[in-house]
Design a protein around this motif. Structure first.
Motif, PDB file in Angstrom:
ATOM      1  N   LYS A   1       0.829  -1.205   0.000  1.00  0.00           N
ATOM      2  CA  LYS A   1       0.000   0.000   0.000  1.00  0.00           C
ATOM      3  C   LYS A   1       0.865   1.257   0.000  1.00  0.00           C
ATOM      4  O   LYS A   1       0.602   2.214  -0.740  1.00  0.00           O
ATOM      5  CB  LYS A   1      -0.930  -0.010   1.217  1.00  0.00           C
ATOM      6  N   TYR A   2       1.913   1.239   0.832  1.00  0.00           N
ATOM      7  CA  TYR A   2       2.848   2.371   0.844  1.00  0.00           C
ATOM      8  C   TYR A   2       3.491   2.540  -0.523  1.00  0.00           C
ATOM      9  O   TYR A   2       3.576   3.649  -1.060  1.00  0.00           O
ATOM     10  CB  TYR A   2       3.918   2.139   1.918  1.00  0.00           C
ATOM     11  N   PHE A   3       3.945   1.431  -1.108  1.00  0.00           N
ATOM     12  CA  PHE A   3       4.597   1.457  -2.420  1.00  0.00           C
ATOM     13  C   PHE A   3       3.681   2.053  -3.478  1.00  0.00           C
ATOM     14  O   PHE A   3       4.081   2.924  -4.263  1.00  0.00           O
ATOM     15  CB  PHE A   3       5.004   0.030  -2.806  1.00  0.00           C
ATOM     16  N   LEU A   4       2.434   1.606  -3.510  1.00  0.00           N
ATOM     17  CA  LEU A   4       1.489   2.069  -4.527  1.00  0.00           C
ATOM     18  C   LEU A   4       1.113   3.538  -4.337  1.00  0.00           C
ATOM     19  O   LEU A   4       0.949   4.275  -5.314  1.00  0.00           O
ATOM     20  CB  LEU A   4       0.230   1.197  -4.504  1.00  0.00           C
ATOM     21  N   VAL A   5       0.980   3.986  -3.071  1.00  0.00           N
ATOM     22  CA  VAL A   5       0.641   5.391  -2.819  1.00  0.00           C
ATOM     23  C   VAL A   5       1.781   6.295  -3.274  1.00  0.00           C
ATOM     24  O   VAL A   5       1.554   7.325  -3.921  1.00  0.00           O
ATOM     25  CB  VAL A   5       0.321   5.627  -1.328  1.00  0.00           C
ATOM     26  N   VAL A   6       3.024   5.919  -2.952  1.00  0.00           N
ATOM     27  CA  VAL A   6       4.170   6.724  -3.393  1.00  0.00           C
ATOM     28  C   VAL A   6       4.249   6.735  -4.914  1.00  0.00           C
ATOM     29  O   VAL A   6       4.442   7.791  -5.535  1.00  0.00           O
ATOM     30  CB  VAL A   6       5.483   6.180  -2.794  1.00  0.00           C
ATOM     31  N   LEU A   7       4.089   5.574  -5.536  1.00  0.00           N
ATOM     32  CA  LEU A   7       4.171   5.471  -6.995  1.00  0.00           C
ATOM     33  C   LEU A   7       3.088   6.310  -7.672  1.00  0.00           C
ATOM     34  O   LEU A   7       3.352   7.053  -8.629  1.00  0.00           O
ATOM     35  CB  LEU A   7       4.052   4.004  -7.415  1.00  0.00           C
TER      36      LEU A   7
END
Length: 442
Positions: free
Chosen positions: A227-233
């Motif tokens: 979730k963190y990865f996708l939000v940053v991306l």
């Protein structure tokens, strides 16, 4: 096949090969002996050697290219006052885009809440923050005491200051100055030809870098922090395609789609190397030859942007701050978010040129709002891949600011900017260096 297309294919092929090798290594389908050979002789051997040589070759060009191009650009600014105006415009735009980036990141983090349900990771977190320089030291260190030492160390801010002073002096030295200016202009052409020569090896370097990275990058960390990865991306893409496009259209009237299309080669390089500094030769050549930005502007805005423009890093800091606040159950409030925006924006300039700048900036931001620094250790597993994306975002911001400043200074060729046939077969597959290197003839 044009060089840009070959680089994109090499990038995709490198990712596929890397993921395949990673799968074979973790699944043990081929046995430990075979996977050991792959890891030793291909991943840590051939791919590592080719990738490092490619990065070293790019870095080889950075200092001479920045120094010579900036001296030529400063010489072309016949009125000394234009240097100051150019600097103010550029720095203010970079600060504006950084503030916009971290504001967007805080909004996205608050909206999608990537830290919810991640409390179990707290016990695993360990991180020792690197020391951050004082504001006094930063201001003093901008001005070189030894230009040769600054060039040897690759201190970009000091090189920029020296080159501006040198260019200003050359432009005010009459006939001797004109002879020196002619020498630097010729030298600039030679260096650009060297950049063109290096482009011939770009597909191989890009393939090696990405194959090695994805062969070693496990998916476990990405799944755990998905979730963190996708939000940053998502925030990085929104900033690159939305905020930059809006700024370019509002402040210059130029077509953002054309800019994105023409910056593809530099974006691929930035993604592959994860280094704005190493990508300077390609970014500078692309901004000048494909966007039509005059050298006297591009030679200043691009190196400075590679040093202080940290929009991608600011986005990571914004989302990470919200992520840690939610994970640790700390409510930092509106005043805390405003402090994050201010701290990250100023830190992007204040820590420019410092090794490990992204982690230093994040540590400063977390300290400012009272969040534990140990949390940084949690996100390091996915940070390398995100670093590649945010580097591509950073150099896109460099090109947007360069185009806006050049348009305001009357130093932009709109005919070049709007030329949609630049990559056509008629141009021989030209990529960045205005006919000095053509992919069709190698």
């Amino acid at each position: 096949m044009g060089l840009t297309t070959r680089i994109l294919l090499a990038m995709l092929l490198g990712i596929v090969v890397g993921v395949l090798f990673n799968f074979l290594s973790t699944s043990q389908l081929l046995g430990s002996g075979v996977t050991g050979v792959i890891d030793t002789y291909l991943v840590d051997g051939l791919f590592d050697i080719a990738g490092r040589i490619f990065i070293a070759s790019l870095k080889l060009m950075v200092v001479p290219l920045v120094l010579v191009s900036l001296i030529c650009g400063a010489c072309a600014l016949s009125e000394g006052s234009r240097v100051g105006v150019l600097a103010v415009k550029t720095i203010m735009l970079y600060l504006l885009t950084t503030a916009a980036a971290i504001t967007l990141a805080l909004l996205m983090g608050t909206l999608f809440q990537p830290g919810e349900g991640m409390e179990g990771l707290v016990a695993e977190a360990t991180f020792e923050a690197p020391p951050s320089p004082s504001l006094k030291d930063v201001l003093i260190d901008i001005f070189p005491t030894n230009p040769v030492e600054a060039m040897a160390a690759g201190n970009m801010l000091q090189i920029i200051v020296f080159a501006l002073l040198m260019g200003y002096a050359v432009s005010r030295s009459g006939e001797p100055g004109r002879r020196i200016a002619s020498f630097f202009n010729d030298l600039n052409d030679v260096i650009m030809r060297m950049v063109g020569v290096l482009m011939a090896f770009a597909p191989y370097g890009v393939f090696a870098l990405l194959a090695k990275l994805f062969a070693q990058l496990g998916v476990e960390a990405i799944v755990q922090l998905g979730k963190y990865f996708l939000v940053v991306l998502a925030t990085l893409l929104l900033h690159a395609l939305g905020v930059y496009s809006l700024l370019l259209k509002l402040l210059s009237g130029l077509n953002p789609v054309e800019l994105i299309k023409k910056m593809r080669p530099a974006m691929v390089f930035a993604f592959s190397t994860a280094s704005s500094a190493a990508t300077i030769p390609v970014t500078l050549a692309t901004v000048e030859k494909r966007l039509g930005v005059d050298n006297k502007v591009a030679a200043f805005t691009v190196p400075l942007g590679a040093t202080i423009n940290m929009d991608g890093t600011a986005i990571m800091q914004g989302v990470a701050t919200v992520f840690f606040a939610q994970m640790y159950g700390v409510d930092i409030g509106l005043s805390g978010y405003l402090m994050v925006i201010l701290t990250a924006t100023l830190a992007s300039v204040g820590t420019a040129g410092v090794p490990g700048v992204g982690l230093i900036m994040l540590a400063m931001v977390l300290q400012q709002v009272g969040l534990p620094l140990e949390g940084i250790g949690i996100i390091l597993g996915v940070d390398r891949l995100l670093d590649m994306v945010r580097t591509a975002v950073n150099i896109t911001g460099d090109s947007v600011v360069s185009a806006i400043v050049a348009k305001s200074e009357g130093a932009l060729s709109e005919e070049t900017f709007n030329d949609r046939n630049y990559d056509s077969a008629a141009n021989g597959g030209d990529m960045t260096v205005s006919g000095q290197y053509r992919a069709s003839n190698g």
